[in-house]
Design a protein around this motif. Structure first.
Motif, short mmCIF file in Angstrom:
data_model
loop_
_atom_site.label_atom_id
_atom_site.label_comp_id
_atom_site.label_asym_id
_atom_site.label_seq_id
_atom_site.Cartn_x
_atom_site.Cartn_y
_atom_site.Cartn_z
N ASN A 95 39.58 52.99 19.43
CA ASN A 95 37.99 52.53 19.10
C ASN A 95 37.02 53.14 20.29
O ASN A 95 37.60 53.57 21.34
N GLN A 96 35.72 53.36 20.11
CA GLN A 96 34.82 53.59 21.18
C GLN A 96 34.20 52.77 22.07
O GLN A 96 33.52 53.33 22.60
N PHE A 97 34.78 51.40 22.04
CA PHE A 97 33.89 50.46 22.97
C PHE A 97 34.52 50.80 24.43
O PHE A 97 35.68 51.36 24.87
N SER A 98 33.82 50.13 25.42
CA SER A 98 34.08 50.27 26.81
C SER A 98 34.06 48.95 27.32
O SER A 98 34.00 48.10 26.76
N GLY A 99 34.07 48.87 28.62
CA GLY A 99 33.69 47.63 29.43
C GLY A 99 34.81 47.26 30.36
O GLY A 99 35.86 47.76 30.21
N ASP A 100 34.51 46.41 31.27
CA ASP A 100 35.23 45.73 32.29
C ASP A 100 35.91 44.63 31.52
O ASP A 100 35.55 43.43 31.83
N VAL A 101 36.98 44.83 30.96
CA VAL A 101 37.40 43.77 30.22
C VAL A 101 37.94 42.65 31.03
O VAL A 101 38.19 41.53 30.55
N ILE A 102 38.92 43.31 31.97
CA ILE A 102 39.26 42.06 32.78
C ILE A 102 38.31 40.95 33.51
O ILE A 102 38.65 40.03 33.49
N ALA A 103 37.45 41.40 34.19
CA ALA A 103 36.14 40.75 34.72
C ALA A 103 35.86 39.72 33.82
O ALA A 103 35.48 38.55 33.77
N ASN A 104 35.43 40.24 32.48
CA ASN A 104 34.75 39.41 31.58
C ASN A 104 35.69 38.60 30.86
O ASN A 104 35.38 37.25 30.61
N PHE A 105 37.20 38.99 30.69
CA PHE A 105 38.07 37.94 30.02
C PHE A 105 38.22 36.68 31.14
O PHE A 105 38.84 35.56 30.62
N LEU A 106 38.13 36.77 32.44
CA LEU A 106 38.58 35.95 33.25
C LEU A 106 37.66 34.56 33.25
O LEU A 106 38.15 33.66 33.66
N ASP A 107 36.52 34.65 32.53
CA ASP A 107 35.81 33.39 32.44
C ASP A 107 36.06 32.73 31.27
O ASP A 107 35.56 31.77 30.64
N THR A 108 37.07 33.12 30.43
CA THR A 108 37.30 32.50 29.18
C THR A 108 38.91 32.13 29.05
O THR A 108 39.64 32.37 30.05
N SER A 109 39.21 31.27 28.22
CA SER A 109 40.69 30.96 27.96
C SER A 109 41.51 31.92 26.96
O SER A 109 42.73 31.43 26.71
N PHE A 110 40.84 33.06 26.67
CA PHE A 110 41.42 33.93 25.80
C PHE A 110 42.68 34.38 25.79
O PHE A 110 43.47 34.44 25.04
N PHE A 111 43.26 34.64 27.34
CA PHE A 111 44.45 35.29 27.56
C PHE A 111 45.70 34.28 27.58
O PHE A 111 46.81 34.75 27.71
N VAL A 112 45.15 33.11 27.71
CA VAL A 112 46.12 31.94 27.86
C VAL A 112 47.36 32.19 26.78
O VAL A 112 48.49 32.16 27.17
N GLN A 113 46.97 32.37 25.37
CA GLN A 113 48.12 32.44 24.42
C GLN A 113 48.44 33.76 23.84
O GLN A 113 49.37 33.84 23.09
N LEU A 114 47.55 34.87 24.06
CA LEU A 114 47.86 35.97 23.83
C LEU A 114 49.01 36.70 24.24
O LEU A 114 49.41 36.76 25.31
N GLN A 115 49.98 37.22 23.30
CA GLN A 115 51.23 37.79 23.51
C GLN A 115 51.33 39.08 23.31
O GLN A 115 52.15 39.95 24.13
N ASP A 116 50.48 39.79 22.69
CA ASP A 116 50.42 41.26 22.18
C ASP A 116 49.21 41.93 22.15
O ASP A 116 48.27 41.31 21.29
N LEU A 117 48.88 42.61 23.21
CA LEU A 117 47.64 43.33 23.16
C LEU A 117 47.72 44.74 23.23
O LEU A 117 48.28 45.54 24.11
N ASP A 118 46.85 45.44 22.40
CA ASP A 118 46.89 46.91 22.65
C ASP A 118 45.55 47.22 22.44
O ASP A 118 44.67 47.12 21.52
N LEU A 119 44.83 47.83 23.50
CA LEU A 119 43.68 48.57 23.81
C LEU A 119 43.73 50.02 23.88
O LEU A 119 42.89 50.51 24.70
#
Length: 208
Positions: free
Chosen positions: A130-154
């Protein structure tokens, strides 16, 4: 019950509401016919594979049954945050979301609180090519999003960030970041659940 119409080239137009609400239907695979997400409000489907999707105020019609969406190669043409906010708001039970090559744009998690904290059940997220961008690491750190995520494809997106933060996400077993702009290598010894890692064609540096 499973209904597979994906190899029927004679179908065209929009998916009738009645197809989405067939009693006991749990798996629906569609060809390139338009699926209106609001039609799924009263559906008991668990798995949907579609090639043409209209995101029409879906978040106003919550459905907790649906667990699996595959919209790959669908020209959704929305910002990634708006799309994710609509999908996860409308389908809070979603566990797997596959949207590879869907023309998603914008900055990922620019407004992370819109959808990341709604992804309570999401364990698999594929957003490759896809064509999106962004500092995903810094933005994700303020959320609980990755706690249960097992499979990520960016893979093959323009996301950036420092991979040293990935050990904070202990459940990750598959991580595909091929062709991204992420830097530094994750501390692999701390990613205890990791089974697959692809960081080829990136600018990541070997960790010390």
């Amino acid at each position: 019950i499973e209904l597979d119409l994906s190899n029927n080239p004679m179908l065209s137009g929009s998916v009738p509401l009645g197809v989405c609400t067939i009693p006991s239907l749990q798996v629906l695979s569609l060809p390139k016919v338009l699926l209106q997400l609001s039609y799924l409000a009263s559906s008991q489907l668990r798995t949907i594979r579609a090639r043409s999707v209209l995101v029409d105020s879906a978040a106003e019609h919550a459905n907790s049954f649906i667990q699996f969406f595959d919209f790959s190669n669908t020209a959704i043409q929305m910002s990634v945050d708006s799309f994710m906010d609509n999908i996860l708001g409308a389908f809070p039970g979603l566990q797997t979301l596959v949207c590879n090559n869907c023309s998603l744009t914008g900055v990922m998690c620019q407004n992370a609180d819109l959808w990341c904290n709604s992804a309570n059940n999401l364990s698999t997220l594929h957003l490759s090519a896809n064509q999106f961008s962004g500092d995903v690491i810094a933005n994700f750190l303020d959320t609980s999003f990755f706690v249960q995520l097992q499979d990520l494809d960016l893979s093959n997106t323009r996301v950036s960030g420092d991979m040293n933060f990935f050990p904070l996400f202990p459940s990750m077993s598959s991580l595909n970041l091929r062709g991204t702009q992420l830097s530094n290598s994750p501390q692999l010894s701390l990613l205890v659940a990791l089974e697959l890692l692809d960081i080829s064609h990136t600018s990541m540096l070997a960790s010390s």
